[in-house]
Design an enzyme around this catalytic site. Structure first.
Site, PDB file in Angstrom:
ATOM      1  N   GLU A  47       0.849  -1.193   0.000  1.00 23.59           N
ATOM      2  CA  GLU A  47       0.000   0.000   0.000  1.00 23.59           C
ATOM      3  C   GLU A  47       0.884   1.242   0.000  1.00 23.59           C
ATOM      4  OE1 GLU A  47      -2.440   0.323   3.681  1.00 23.59           O
ATOM      5  OE2 GLU A  47      -1.760  -1.708   4.076  1.00 23.59           O
ATOM      6  N   CYS A  64      -3.804  -3.875   3.976  1.00 25.13           N
ATOM      7  CA  CYS A  64      -2.906  -4.910   4.530  1.00 25.13           C
ATOM      8  C   CYS A  64      -3.312  -6.332   4.148  1.00 25.13           C
ATOM      9  CB  CYS A  64      -2.857  -4.793   6.041  1.00 25.13           C
ATOM     10  SG  CYS A  64      -2.508  -3.129   6.618  1.00 25.13           S
ATOM     11  N   HIS A 119      -3.509 -10.220  11.603  1.00 25.94           N
ATOM     12  CA  HIS A 119      -2.905  -8.953  11.172  1.00 25.94           C
ATOM     13  C   HIS A 119      -2.592  -8.126  12.414  1.00 25.94           C
ATOM     14  CE1 HIS A 119      -2.012  -5.197   9.396  1.00 25.94           C
ATOM     15  NE2 HIS A 119      -3.097  -4.615   9.865  1.00 25.94           N
ATOM     16  N   LYS A 128      -7.034  -7.468  21.596  1.00 29.59           N
ATOM     17  CA  LYS A 128      -8.497  -7.357  21.492  1.00 29.59           C
ATOM     18  C   LYS A 128      -9.045  -8.416  20.530  1.00 29.59           C
ATOM     19  CE  LYS A 128      -8.241  -2.325  21.920  1.00 29.59           C
ATOM     20  NZ  LYS A 128      -8.377  -2.115  23.345  1.00 29.59           N
ATOM     21  N   SER A 161      -7.757  -2.419   5.738  1.00 31.49           N
ATOM     22  CA  SER A 161      -8.724  -1.330   5.894  1.00 31.49           C
ATOM     23  C   SER A 161      -9.440  -1.108   4.585  1.00 31.49           C
ATOM     24  CB  SER A 161      -8.002  -0.050   6.307  1.00 31.49           C
ATOM     25  OG  SER A 161      -7.456  -0.208   7.585  1.00 31.49           O
TER      26      SER A 161
HETATM   27  N1  CAA Z   1      -0.081   2.836  30.432  1.00 30.67           N
HETATM   28  C1  CAA Z   1      -0.665   1.734  29.912  1.00 30.67           C
HETATM   29  N2  CAA Z   1      -1.542   1.777  28.854  1.00 30.67           N
HETATM   30  C2  CAA Z   1      -1.812   2.985  28.323  1.00 30.67           C
HETATM   31  C3  CAA Z   1      -1.247   4.168  28.823  1.00 30.67           C
HETATM   32  C4  CAA Z   1      -0.344   4.067  29.928  1.00 30.67           C
HETATM   33  N3  CAA Z   1       0.241   5.132  30.466  1.00 30.67           N
HETATM   34  N4  CAA Z   1      -1.698   5.195  28.080  1.00 30.67           N
HETATM   35  C5  CAA Z   1      -2.534   4.682  27.151  1.00 30.67           C
HETATM   36  N5  CAA Z   1      -2.606   3.345  27.301  1.00 30.67           N
HETATM   37  C6  CAA Z   1      -3.356   2.376  26.494  1.00 30.67           C
HETATM   38  C7  CAA Z   1      -4.762   2.854  26.192  1.00 30.67           C
HETATM   39  O1  CAA Z   1      -5.663   2.536  27.246  1.00 30.67           O
HETATM   40  C8  CAA Z   1      -5.050   2.113  24.912  1.00 30.67           C
HETATM   41  O2  CAA Z   1      -5.367   0.766  25.191  1.00 30.67           O
HETATM   42  P1  CAA Z   1      -6.888   0.247  25.050  1.00 30.67           P
HETATM   43  O3  CAA Z   1      -7.302   0.509  23.614  1.00 30.67           O
HETATM   44  O4  CAA Z   1      -6.792  -1.212  25.357  1.00 30.67           O
HETATM   45  O5  CAA Z   1      -7.695   1.048  26.016  1.00 30.67           O
HETATM   46  C9  CAA Z   1      -3.683   2.080  24.213  1.00 30.67           C
HETATM   47  O6  CAA Z   1      -2.715   2.305  25.233  1.00 30.67           O
HETATM   48  C10 CAA Z   1      -3.503   3.165  23.147  1.00 30.67           C
HETATM   49  O7  CAA Z   1      -3.772   4.404  23.758  1.00 30.67           O
HETATM   50  P2  CAA Z   1      -4.732   5.464  23.054  1.00 30.67           P
HETATM   51  O8  CAA Z   1      -5.968   4.783  22.568  1.00 30.67           O
HETATM   52  O9  CAA Z   1      -4.875   6.638  23.941  1.00 30.67           O
HETATM   53  O10 CAA Z   1      -3.797   5.831  21.800  1.00 30.67           O
HETATM   54  P3  CAA Z   1      -4.026   6.867  20.667  1.00 30.67           P
HETATM   55  O11 CAA Z   1      -5.367   7.497  20.762  1.00 30.67           O
HETATM   56  O12 CAA Z   1      -2.864   7.767  20.666  1.00 30.67           O
HETATM   57  O13 CAA Z   1      -3.989   6.009  19.327  1.00 30.67           O
HETATM   58  C11 CAA Z   1      -4.433   4.338  17.723  1.00 30.67           C
HETATM   59  C12 CAA Z   1      -4.097   4.623  19.190  1.00 30.67           C
HETATM   60  C13 CAA Z   1      -5.840   4.848  17.429  1.00 30.67           C
HETATM   61  C14 CAA Z   1      -4.379   2.846  17.478  1.00 30.67           C
HETATM   62  C15 CAA Z   1      -3.409   5.065  16.807  1.00 30.67           C
HETATM   63  O14 CAA Z   1      -2.109   4.615  17.057  1.00 30.67           O
HETATM   64  C16 CAA Z   1      -3.704   4.920  15.331  1.00 30.67           C
HETATM   65  O15 CAA Z   1      -4.481   5.682  14.752  1.00 30.67           O
HETATM   66  N6  CAA Z   1      -3.041   3.938  14.644  1.00 30.67           N
HETATM   67  C17 CAA Z   1      -3.183   3.740  13.216  1.00 30.67           C
HETATM   68  C18 CAA Z   1      -4.460   2.994  12.865  1.00 30.67           C
HETATM   69  C19 CAA Z   1      -4.400   1.534  13.280  1.00 30.67           C
HETATM   70  O16 CAA Z   1      -3.360   0.953  13.463  1.00 30.67           O
HETATM   71  N7  CAA Z   1      -5.595   0.927  13.391  1.00 30.67           N
HETATM   72  C20 CAA Z   1      -5.685  -0.472  13.720  1.00 30.67           C
HETATM   73  C21 CAA Z   1      -6.856  -1.130  13.034  1.00 30.67           C
HETATM   74  S1  CAA Z   1      -6.793  -0.786  11.268  1.00 30.67           S
HETATM   75  C22 CAA Z   1      -5.621  -1.875  10.662  1.00 30.67           C
HETATM   76  O17 CAA Z   1      -5.276  -2.827  11.300  1.00 30.67           O
HETATM   77  C23 CAA Z   1      -5.038  -1.585   9.314  1.00 30.67           C
HETATM   78  C24 CAA Z   1      -3.662  -1.040   9.494  1.00 30.67           C
HETATM   79  O18 CAA Z   1      -2.688  -1.776   9.518  1.00 30.67           O
HETATM   80  C25 CAA Z   1      -3.494   0.423   9.651  1.00 30.67           C
END
Ligand code: CAA
Length: 442
Positions: free
Chosen positions: A83, A120, A244, A253, A366
């Site tokens: 991609e 992916c 993945h 999850k 995605s």
């Molecule tokens: N100690 C322990 N855990 C902590 C923490 C701390 N101090 N602070 C945060 N966390 C945990 C949170 O609770 C969360 O876990 P849960 O979801 O289990 O609650 C995790 O760490 C991540 O924290 P946030 O949700 O606050 O993180 P974020 O908002 O900054 O972003 C994300 C997370 C949305 C995945 C971001 O990294 C993102 O947009 N990533 C790209 C998209 C992606 O990967 N999507 C996955 C599905 S799509 C896919 O699979 C296709 C692909 O390859 C892209």
């Protein structure tokens, strides 16, 4: 029916690494444990300035062909899943074939070359294409070379920046494969979604939280569709479930959701229902709120059971080992998860007793589509996995400072194309030498 499947794999990581808890998190003003515990990541791989999707893919393929002693005329198709393509017309496989033709006596004129795109999941789709081509009897005894290669970079400041990575996985699909036989049992979950897009842009527009819901929803549909062909999945009949892995926290999850799905309507569900005082309602995976409302209490209880924790530790956790230290490789990610699982089986000392075991492979792209299929371990699996040199590659990555990381990010931003000195020295490999005179061998 002759077995068809994956005969060999090679992994090529980008040669740079970013330490997420110690280098990235402090500069973002974030708790390092968000990375290590929350997302489940330690380091990400990045390409040096002379690496890109072509060089990483070609270098992985070269090692694979050399190790297996395969000549170009034994390859009948080269498919690249990516991609991160930079050319809307010419497939990346032609660039990779061009590299390989510089170093072999033969050429790939006879080979069908293509590029597969569906985020992916396209690495798995390219494997499926190769399988179908061989099964249809059109391969004339030749093998398919499938390469999943990506530079998974997000805009600076995007939440996705935490989950970046770069690398390639090359795979040989043949009759009588050494590693795994692919099964005809397959299921899909597919729907038009806008969770992650790159319409004429290099870095993705992502709705991160939505993308996680879509991943789980499509994966559940794919499991259901798979079960309609293969029958109900019994947890203990799966040796490993490589999924993945955009980041390990996502698969934590997915593993729980998959386990809930395959144990519904079984005594596991009844035992837990007794414990929490009600039956779980049918989960709505499309929205976090609806899901929480319907099932979160049940899922929290399920997560705490010894039975689930044992299954997760044996079946899912071992698939995350490589992802934890390289980040997201998009199309290559599920194939890294399979490699991690098989490396774990080697560490456990398994050999012939592992032959015939089942892998339940969950791929996701995605946009969105999930595919679940099963694979059966073949007699040559151990020798092939022991031949991987990924540990050496990982150990020799250059550790970037935060300032160096920002430079590397700009080098790989096509809009900026800044000039930065390489951090490592190329050593007998394909290198990117500039647009228009790409990919020479040092
Ligand atoms: N100690 C322990 N855990 C902590 C923490 C701390 N101090 N602070 C945060 N966390 C945990 C949170 O609770 C969360 O876990 P849960 O979801 O289990 O609650 C995790 O760490 C991540 O924290 P946030 O949700 O606050 O993180 P974020 O908002 O900054 O972003 C994300 C997370 C949305 C995945 C971001 O990294 C993102 O947009 N990533 C790209 C998209 C992606 O990967 N999507 C996955 C599905 S799509 C896919 O699979 C296709 C692909 O390859 C892209």
């Amino acid at each position: 029916m002759t077995a068809v499947g994956i005969d060999a794999i090679e992994i090529r990581t980008g040669k740079l690494q970013l330490d997420l808890p110690n280098t990235f998190a402090p500069r973002k003003g974030e708790d390092p444990e968000k990375y290590t515990k929350g997302l489940g990541l330690e380091t990400s791989s990045f390409p040096d300035v002379y690496e890109d999707i072509v060089t990483m893919g070609a270098n992985a393929a070269k090692r694979l062909l050399d190790r297996k002693g395969i000549e170009p005329d034994e390859i009948g198709r080269i498919d690249v899943a990516t991609e991160s393509a930079f050319d809307h017309s010419k497939p990346v496989s032609t660039y990779i074939a061009g590299c390989l033709e510089q170093v072999y006596d033969g050429d790939f004129r006879h080979a069908n070359k293509g590029e597969r795109k569906f985020a992916c999941v396209s690495g798995t789709q390219a494997i499926d294409d190769a399988y179908n081509w061989i099964r249809a009897g059109r391969n004339r005894g030749r093998a398919a070379l499938v390469i999943a290669t990506d530079t998974a970079l997000y805009e600076r400041g995007d939440p996705g920046e935490a989950t970046q990575g770069a690398g390639a996985v090359a795979m040989l699909v043949t009759e009588d494969p050494s590693i795994v036989e692919l099964s005809t049992d397959q299921g899909y979950g597919s729907m038009d979604e806008t969770d992650f897009l790159k319409p004429n842009q290099q870095f993705p527009s992502v709705d991160g939280k939505r993308s996680m819901q879509v991943y789980l929803a499509r994966m559940r549909e794919a499991l259901e569709d798979y079960e309609s062909v293969a029958g109900a999945v019994e947890p203990d009949t799966v040796a490993y479930a490589p999924f993945h892995t955009p980041f390990p926290g996502m698969v934590r999850k997915a593993g729980l959701f998959a386990y809930r799905h395959i144990t519904r309507n079984t005594p596991v569900e009844d035992e837990l229902a007794d414990a929490i005082g009600r039956q779980p309602r049918e989960a709505d995976y499309e929205s976090r709120e609806a899901y929480e409302e319907a099932i979160s209490e049940y899922m929290d209880a399920l997560k705490g059971t010894d039975r689930y924790q044992g299954w997760y530790a044996d079946t899912i956790e071992p698939t995350l080992e490589l992802s934890r230290v390289v980040g997201n490789w998009y199309t290559g990610s599920v194939h890294l998860a399979r490699a991690s699982a098989l490396r774990h089986a080697v560490e456990r000392g398994l050999d012939e007793e592992f032959v015939g075991e089942r892998l339940l492979v969950g791929s996701y792209g995605s946009g969105a589509q999930a595919e679940i299929h099963s694979e059966t371990v073949q007699p040559g699996w151990r020798e092939e996995i022991e031949a991987l040199d990924v540990d050496e590659q990982l150990a020799s990555r250059y550790d970037l400072s935060f300032e160096e990381y920002t430079q590397v990010h700009e080098v790989h931003d096509y809009d900026k194309s800044v000039d930065v000195e390489a951090f490592t020295a190329p050593d007998g490999e394909f290198v990117f030498t500039g647009w228009g005179r790409m990919n020479e061998r040092t």
